[in-house]
Design an enzyme around this catalytic site. Structure first.
Site, PDB file in Angstrom:
ATOM      1  N   ASN A   1       0.825  -1.221   0.000  1.00  7.03           N
ATOM      2  CA  ASN A   1       0.000   0.000   0.000  1.00  7.03           C
ATOM      3  C   ASN A   1       0.860   1.273   0.000  1.00  7.03           C
ATOM      4  OD1 ASN A   1      -2.031  -1.822   0.141  1.00  7.03           O
ATOM      5  ND2 ASN A   1      -2.703  -1.312   2.215  1.00  7.03           N
TER       6      ASN A   1
ATOM      7  N   LYS B   1      -4.382   3.847 -12.126  1.00  5.06           N
ATOM      8  CA  LYS B   1      -3.195   3.895 -12.988  1.00  5.06           C
ATOM      9  C   LYS B   1      -3.480   4.123 -14.458  1.00  5.06           C
ATOM     10  CE  LYS B   1      -1.016   1.242  -9.578  1.00  5.06           C
ATOM     11  NZ  LYS B   1      -2.324   1.277  -8.865  1.00  5.06           N
TER      12      LYS B   1
ATOM     13  N   ASN C   1      -6.555  17.390 -45.001  1.00  2.00           N
ATOM     14  CA  ASN C   1      -7.265  17.616 -43.740  1.00  2.00           C
ATOM     15  C   ASN C   1      -6.321  17.842 -42.560  1.00  2.00           C
ATOM     16  OD1 ASN C   1      -9.676  17.121 -45.149  1.00  2.00           O
ATOM     17  ND2 ASN C   1      -9.474  14.914 -44.789  1.00  2.00           N
TER      18      ASN C   1
ATOM     19  N   LYS D   1      -8.597  16.681 -51.148  1.00  2.00           N
ATOM     20  CA  LYS D   1      -8.610  17.020 -49.731  1.00  2.00           C
ATOM     21  C   LYS D   1      -7.237  17.001 -49.065  1.00  2.00           C
ATOM     22  CE  LYS D   1     -11.710  17.683 -47.375  1.00  2.00           C
ATOM     23  NZ  LYS D   1     -12.705  16.767 -46.812  1.00  2.00           N
TER      24      LYS D   1
ATOM     25  N   SER E   1      -7.928  12.281 -48.252  1.00  2.00           N
ATOM     26  CA  SER E   1      -9.175  11.537 -48.175  1.00  2.00           C
ATOM     27  C   SER E   1      -9.059  10.322 -49.078  1.00  2.00           C
ATOM     28  CB  SER E   1     -10.323  12.435 -48.635  1.00  2.00           C
ATOM     29  OG  SER E   1     -11.412  11.650 -49.074  1.00  2.00           O
TER      30      SER E   1
ATOM     31  N   THR F   1     -14.689  38.863 -31.937  1.00  2.00           N
ATOM     32  CA  THR F   1     -15.517  38.510 -30.785  1.00  2.00           C
ATOM     33  C   THR F   1     -16.801  37.977 -31.391  1.00  2.00           C
ATOM     34  OG1 THR F   1     -16.498  40.714 -30.640  1.00  2.00           O
ATOM     35  CG2 THR F   1     -14.555  40.337 -29.282  1.00  2.00           C
ATOM     36  N   HIS F   2     -17.387  36.995 -30.757  1.00  2.00           N
ATOM     37  CA  HIS F   2     -18.572  36.306 -31.305  1.00  2.00           C
ATOM     38  C   HIS F   2     -18.302  35.772 -32.707  1.00  2.00           C
ATOM     39  CE1 HIS F   2     -20.724  38.397 -28.030  1.00  2.00           C
ATOM     40  NE2 HIS F   2     -19.983  39.424 -28.386  1.00  2.00           N
TER      41      HIS F   2
ATOM     42  N   GLU G   1      -7.337  18.325 -35.198  1.00  2.00           N
ATOM     43  CA  GLU G   1      -8.665  17.737 -34.953  1.00  2.00           C
ATOM     44  C   GLU G   1      -8.579  16.632 -33.906  1.00  2.00           C
ATOM     45  OE1 GLU G   1     -10.772  16.546 -38.567  1.00  2.00           O
ATOM     46  OE2 GLU G   1      -9.814  18.204 -39.587  1.00  2.00           O
TER      47      GLU G   1
HETATM   48  N1  ARG Z   1      -1.678  -3.326  -7.225  1.00  2.00           N
HETATM   49  C1  ARG Z   1      -2.094  -2.634  -6.069  1.00  2.00           C
HETATM   50  C2  ARG Z   1      -2.528  -1.195  -6.426  1.00  2.00           C
HETATM   51  O1  ARG Z   1      -2.247  -0.787  -7.490  1.00  2.00           O
HETATM   52  C3  ARG Z   1      -0.993  -2.575  -5.063  1.00  2.00           C
HETATM   53  C4  ARG Z   1      -1.460  -2.451  -3.654  1.00  2.00           C
HETATM   54  C5  ARG Z   1      -2.177  -3.678  -3.273  1.00  2.00           C
HETATM   55  N2  ARG Z   1      -2.503  -3.682  -1.897  1.00  2.00           N
HETATM   56  C6  ARG Z   1      -3.425  -4.536  -1.405  1.00  2.00           C
HETATM   57  N3  ARG Z   1      -3.632  -4.478  -0.143  1.00  2.00           N
HETATM   58  N4  ARG Z   1      -4.054  -5.380  -2.175  1.00  2.00           N
HETATM   59  O2  ARG Z   1      -3.140  -0.496  -5.671  1.00  2.00           O
END
Ligand code: ARG
Length: 465
Positions: A117, A332, A292, A290, A284, A162-163, A297
């Site tokens: 953790n 993540k 583009n 074309k 295109s 503007t606008h 975009e």
């Molecule tokens: N892969 C977990 C995460 O990204 C790591 C921490 C996991 N901790 C746990 N108590 N399962 O958060």
């Protein structure tokens, strides 16, 4: 004795009576995306091991073994031949397992006084700090490239809108510098976020701290963190810094999107203000004529996915009780995708800025349409003593007459102009030219070419800091 990791492939530990199903294994695993954190994970582990040895929690010999094993693992990862196993769930367990294979018991001692953790929270912060530094460098390059283009166009006149209606003439250099300002504030936001990212969670362990005599400040110093997180429950659980980063990235992309919209419009043959080098455009499959502007975009479109990641992260965090919950593993992918999107966008925009051809004659022709100097005429009358509201009204009548006669204010005869106000004299024509109009806005923040040059000098000084 059975190796604890071998056992994990079947069941987590002796505590479990059956293994998880393949589906649960796949559902709970993060290794295929969090392996991106590998080198930061190793960096964090090395700092932890160094501290454990300095505090006498593990031996100097163990630390040396850990370092040797980690050097080997790093080389394997960099060479692309590290074997990532789904069975080992995440980047942390994969690396620890390999370390134990390589150096035996020393590898098993590495996890003393820490938890995944606080380990993962540390890895993310190290990753984000590096990402922010890359983004800051690229923001500087983009600002530099736009400033170069602004310098070439300090005198190029275009209509300001503007606008989306022609309002007053501005210089193209001034217009570009507006984006240079926006990206400057984006850099400030990133720098500010970095301060809160740059705190060490390690030492919080699972949630309550550890019974070992650890030295958190030592680890913070080794890893270049400004301070430690001061509450263990907070350290392992909150991801506000990631949310804040994604919010700053969203604002940055919003600016990119605004600029993209203008580039697309300017490149439309109906407008024809610029051309974008072929390498940023596509054709295109059906319409041979074309060309583009795909890059701006797409950038406009990618802004949406970054906003989506911000909402995703906010929702991920909402309602989570203290302390760590597995929900956080979901932080993540949005974070990584935000970083990838922003980095690639900034790179491509920097390159594209040098591939813009300015069609100054079209900009000028457009500025001559739409009575862009009407305000200048009103200001002229005010300087001759007329109250501004009366001047506004007199010019409105003049514009209406021009509309009927299909001519510009500057094309009217002096006689005709004097019908709208007897205060108008020959010197009015200097005011009604585009050059006169922009040159007259000569104060800090104004569009006059010499103010644009002064602004460029200010930005260049900032960029050199
Ligand atoms: N892969 C977990 C995460 O990204 C790591 C921490 C996991 N901790 C746990 N108590 N399962 O958060």
């Amino acid at each position: 004795m059975t190796d604890q990791f071998a056992k994990k492939a079947e069941a987590w530990s002796a505590r479990f009576s059956e293994p998880v199903s393949d589906l649960v294994k796949r559902y709970t695993a993060s290794v295929f995306f969090d392996k991106r954190l590998a080198l930061f994970d190793i960096e964090g582990s090395l700092a932890h091991a160094e501290m454990l040895a300095a505090q006498g929690i593990i031996s100097a010999q163990d630390r040396a073994e850990i370092e040797r094993g980690m050097a080997h693992i790093r080389a394997e990862i960099e060479a692309g031949n590290f074997e990532w196993l789904l069975d080992l769930e995440d980047v942390h367990l994969n690396i620890e397992k390999r370390l134990t294979e390589l150096v035996g018991d020393a590898g098993k001692r590495l996890h003393t006084g820490r938890s995944r953790n606080d380990q993962v929270a540390t890895d993310i912060r190290l990753y984000m700090r590096a990402a922010i530094d890359d983004i800051l460098a690229l923001l500087n390059s983009l600002r530099g490239a736009l400033t170069d283009l602004a310098e070439h166009n300090a005198d190029t006149i275009m209509p300001g809108f503007t606008h989306l209606q022609v309002a007053q003439p501005v210089t193209f250099g001034h217009h570009l510098l507006a984006y240079v300002e926006m990206f400057g504030r984006d850099a400030e936001r990133m720098q500010d976020t970095r301060r809160r990212v740059n705190r060490l969670p390690l030492g919080a362990a699972a949630l309550a701290g550890t019974t070992f005599p650890i030295d958190r400040l030592r680890v913070a110093k080794t890893l270049g963190f400004e301070d430690v997180c001061h509450n263990s429950l907070d350290a392992v659980s909150d991801r506000d810094f990631a949310i804040e980063f994604t919010a700053a990235a969203s604002v940055l992309m919003m600016h990119i999107s605004r600029m993209s919209e203008e580039l697309v419009t300017w490149m439309s043959p109906r407008v024809g203000f610029i051309d974008i080098a072929d390498r940023f455009c596509t054709g295109s499959s059906i319409m041979p004529q074309k060309k583009n502007p795909d890059v701006p975009e797409l950038a406009r479109g990618k802004t949406g996915r970054v906003y989506g990641h911000l909402m995703g992260l906010l929702t991920l965090m909402k309602g989570q009780p203290l302390a760590y919950n597995k929900d956080n593993q979901e932080d993540k992918e949005p974070l990584f995708d935000t970083v990838d999107t922003v980095l690639d966008t900034l790179r491509i925009f920097t390159d594209m800025a040098s591939g813009i051809t300015v069609k100054a004659e079209n900009m000028r022709a457009a500025a001559l349409q739409g009575y862009a100097t009407a305000t200048d005429l009103a200001d002229y009358l005010v300087k001759k003593g007329l109250p501004f509201r009366d001047a506004h009204e007199a010019v409105a009548h003049a514009v209406r007459a021009c509309d009927d006669a299909k001519c510009d204010l500057s094309e009217m005869s002096l006689e005709r102009l004097r019908e709208f106000s007897p205060l108008i004299e020959q010197d009015v024509f200097a005011v009604l030219t585009l050059e006169g109009s922009v040159a007259a806005r000569d104060h800090v923040g104004g569009t006059a070419p010499n103010q644009v040059r002064a602004a460029i000098a200010r930005v260049r000084a900032q960029l050199a800091e």
